[in-house]
Motif scaffolding. Structure first.
Motif, PDB file in Angstrom:
ATOM      1  N   LYS A 149       0.814  -1.228   0.000  1.00 35.29           N
ATOM      2  CA  LYS A 149       0.000   0.000   0.000  1.00 35.29           C
ATOM      3  C   LYS A 149       0.838   1.264   0.000  1.00 35.29           C
ATOM      4  N   ASP A 150       2.071   1.151   0.542  1.00 33.09           N
ATOM      5  CA  ASP A 150       2.914   2.345   0.638  1.00 33.09           C
ATOM      6  C   ASP A 150       3.928   2.438  -0.508  1.00 33.09           C
ATOM      7  N   ILE A 151       3.718   1.649  -1.560  1.00 37.42           N
ATOM      8  CA  ILE A 151       4.626   1.730  -2.727  1.00 37.42           C
ATOM      9  C   ILE A 151       4.698   3.172  -3.219  1.00 37.42           C
ATOM     10  N   LYS A 152       5.896   3.560  -3.626  1.00 37.85           N
ATOM     11  CA  LYS A 152       6.086   4.912  -4.151  1.00 37.85           C
ATOM     12  C   LYS A 152       5.721   4.925  -5.641  1.00 37.85           C
ATOM     13  N   ILE A 153       4.776   5.797  -5.962  1.00 36.88           N
ATOM     14  CA  ILE A 153       4.365   5.988  -7.351  1.00 36.88           C
ATOM     15  C   ILE A 153       4.914   7.346  -7.775  1.00 36.88           C
ATOM     16  N   ILE A 154       5.870   7.309  -8.685  1.00 32.93           N
ATOM     17  CA  ILE A 154       6.618   8.510  -9.041  1.00 32.93           C
ATOM     18  C   ILE A 154       6.061   9.050 -10.355  1.00 32.93           C
ATOM     19  N   LEU A 155       5.526  10.252 -10.291  1.00 36.91           N
ATOM     20  CA  LEU A 155       4.916  10.858 -11.477  1.00 36.91           C
ATOM     21  C   LEU A 155       5.886  11.889 -12.022  1.00 36.91           C
ATOM     22  N   GLY A 156       6.349  11.656 -13.248  1.00 37.39           N
ATOM     23  CA  GLY A 156       7.406  12.500 -13.795  1.00 37.39           C
ATOM     24  C   GLY A 156       6.932  13.382 -14.933  1.00 37.39           C
ATOM     25  N   LYS A 157       7.685  14.457 -15.135  1.00 37.99           N
ATOM     26  CA  LYS A 157       7.450  15.339 -16.280  1.00 37.99           C
ATOM     27  C   LYS A 157       8.648  15.230 -17.213  1.00 37.99           C
ATOM     28  N   ASN A 158       8.520  15.824 -18.380  1.00 34.83           N
ATOM     29  CA  ASN A 158       9.582  15.795 -19.392  1.00 34.83           C
ATOM     30  C   ASN A 158      10.943  16.252 -18.902  1.00 34.83           C
ATOM     31  N   ASN A 159      10.933  17.304 -18.072  1.00 37.65           N
ATOM     32  CA  ASN A 159      12.208  17.870 -17.619  1.00 37.65           C
ATOM     33  C   ASN A 159      12.818  17.085 -16.464  1.00 37.65           C
ATOM     34  N   GLY A 160      12.199  15.949 -16.126  1.00 35.59           N
ATOM     35  CA  GLY A 160      12.767  15.113 -15.072  1.00 35.59           C
ATOM     36  C   GLY A 160      12.209  15.406 -13.689  1.00 35.59           C
ATOM     37  N   GLU A 161      11.447  16.534 -13.563  1.00 34.18           N
ATOM     38  CA  GLU A 161      10.819  16.819 -12.259  1.00 34.18           C
ATOM     39  C   GLU A 161       9.814  15.726 -11.956  1.00 34.18           C
ATOM     40  N   TYR A 162       9.663  15.426 -10.677  1.00 34.66           N
ATOM     41  CA  TYR A 162       8.661  14.416 -10.324  1.00 34.66           C
ATOM     42  C   TYR A 162       8.031  14.709  -8.964  1.00 34.66           C
ATOM     43  N   ILE A 163       6.862  14.105  -8.763  1.00 36.02           N
ATOM     44  CA  ILE A 163       6.239  14.105  -7.441  1.00 36.02           C
ATOM     45  C   ILE A 163       6.021  12.647  -7.061  1.00 36.02           C
ATOM     46  N   VAL A 164       5.909  12.404  -5.769  1.00 39.84           N
ATOM     47  CA  VAL A 164       5.769  11.024  -5.304  1.00 39.84           C
ATOM     48  C   VAL A 164       4.458  10.868  -4.543  1.00 39.84           C
ATOM     49  N   LYS A 165       3.714   9.846  -4.905  1.00 39.84           N
ATOM     50  CA  LYS A 165       2.464   9.490  -4.215  1.00 39.84           C
ATOM     51  C   LYS A 165       2.583   8.046  -3.747  1.00 39.84           C
TER      52      LYS A 165
END
Ligand code: THU
Length: 131
Positions: free
Chosen positions: A98-114
């Motif tokens: 349930k606590d797996i990190k889901i990394i959402l990235g953009k083209n420039n390499g920036e990301y957020i983690v959910k």
């Protein structure tokens, strides 16, 4: 697992996206216990037969014997974050905590983690089948 590496693998995988109908290209990279598997979306003239990038990557890992996913990176639309669709969230739930990190990235390499729990609260899982 280094999140920057996972995002760049997802970006690389997006290059292979087969999306002639939607033109919406998605790439994903999953980190198992030891290896990274990548995937892209694969569309079909019969639209419902389309496979999302996340599921392509996860199914590649599982079919190679890796049934535990420790992190997943996803890149879709170029300048914003693309969240996994509902079906992919359910497939992630099958093979991840349930606590797996889901990394959402953009083209420039920036990301957020959910975490999965944040984006699929109350998921139905194999534990429910035992009740
Ligand atoms: N798509 C993915 O690959 N992953 C998602 O989580 C969202 C949607 C793909 C499916 C289809 O090829 C295109 O994006 C437009 O829906």
């Amino acid at each position: 697992m280094d999140f920057n590496t996972l995002v760049s693998k997802a970006l690389e995988a997006r290059e292979k996206a087969y999306a002639p109908y939607s033109k919406f290209k998605v790439g994903a990279a999953v980190f198992t216990d030891e290896k990274i598997y990548t995937g892209c979306n694969i569309e079909n003239a019969s639209y419902g037969a389309t496979n999302c990038a996340e599921r392509t990557a996860i199914f590649k890992a599982v079919s190679e014997g890796h049934t535990v996913i420790n992190a997943i990176a996803i890149v879709g639309v170029e300048n914003d974050y693309t969240y996994p669709c509902g079906i992919c969230r359910q497939v992630i739930a099958e093979f991840a905590a349930k606590d797996i990190k889901i990394i959402l990235g953009k083209n420039n390499g920036e990301y957020i983690v959910k975490t999965l729990d944040e984006i699929l609260p109350g998921a139905f899982t194999k534990e429910d089948l035992q009740k």
